[in-house]
Design a protein around this motif. Sequence first.
Motif: not given
Ligand code: M6R
Length: 365
Positions: A60-62, A103-106, A108-110, A244-246
């Motif tokens: 999603t961040s992408y 861009i990242s929510q966490s 921590e994305t490897a 698709k995810e949920i």
């Molecule tokens: O924490 P991040 O934004 O780096 O995570 C990136 C993806 O893993 C995250 O957006 C994932 O695609 C979500 N589960 C989408 O809803």
Amino acid sequence: DLAHYSHYMQKEIFEQGSAVANTLEERITNNCMLEIETFGEEAVEIFNQVEAVRILACGTSYYAGMVARIWLESMGIPCEAEIASEFRYRNPVVPDNALVVAISQSGETADTLAALNQASKLGYKYSLAICNSPFSQMTRVTDLVLHTRAGPEISVASTKAFTTQLVSLLLLMIALAKRRGMTVDEEAEIVSELRALPSRIEALLQMDKDIAELSDYFADKEHTLFLGRGTHYPIALEGALKLKEISYIHADAYPAGELKHGPLALIDAKTPTIAVAPNNHLLAKLKANIQEVRARGGKLFVFSDSGTPIKSDELIEVIEVVKSGPFTSPIIHTIALQLLAYHVAVTKGNDVDNPRNLAKSVTVE
Ligand code: M6R
């Protein structure tokens, strides 16, 4: 604490008005963006030098990055957006004075962390993290940090993190565009759109019941197709990913102009199409694509801006969303699609917040 919500995803969808207001707090005035308050003092010199931008992210961040690429380009700033797991194994040509934006929510994305590392090895001069977790790894490795302030996001499906990323990217766009001749009036226009956004989000959320009513139709479907153009093509991708995810329904998203190049072959009475159809310069083109689907007997759900002349009929169901400005429209349309995915997953009885096979934070490759 879920309060009166049934799932974290639902709560997080409904928090988006206040999340966006928090993202903007003390970062904009009535008519301008406050650069130092938003990006820090060090940003001023860096932004003066920046000649090109490369955005790196996953999932999603992408998609937020894909929207931003179109925004930045429209302001004369060369920009590419790329999936971090691809970028990290390539050796692309590095433009002079380039800014890499992760861009990242966490945070921590490897793959995103590895891509940042690759970017610095390749010679990218400056880096910015747009991140929702203030103490994450990512915020420790970049020159600049813009905290999205969405608050904790618990549900695996990203919602408020995405919409606050888009808002943050608009702030970045303003900062860079001002150095390329954006006028004070143009800036004021975008800032006023941003100021209006929280209340427009609240108005959109009032459509929850109407959107929930669509979920029965989707619950027994195996395939869906999402279409969009321009800034709303990444929104179609995001809508498809959410579904698709949920809901575990196969969802593909295409730029609508690609229909004739393959996906039209998929259309039949059992494969609904969701079209993201804002009232912009691409609407006439998209309407032609809608007719292509209709002519093959495909059912369409068209998310249009209120007041847009698209008519419902036996195959086309028009869902009018709250009208907003050109820059915030992708955000409004996203929330409508989040609600659709959410209600379909609930109707199917799925574990909405913890979809099978997925983790919230992807810390391994
Ligand atoms: O924490 P991040 O934004 O780096 O995570 C990136 C993806 O893993 C995250 O957006 C994932 O695609 C979500 N589960 C989408 O809803």
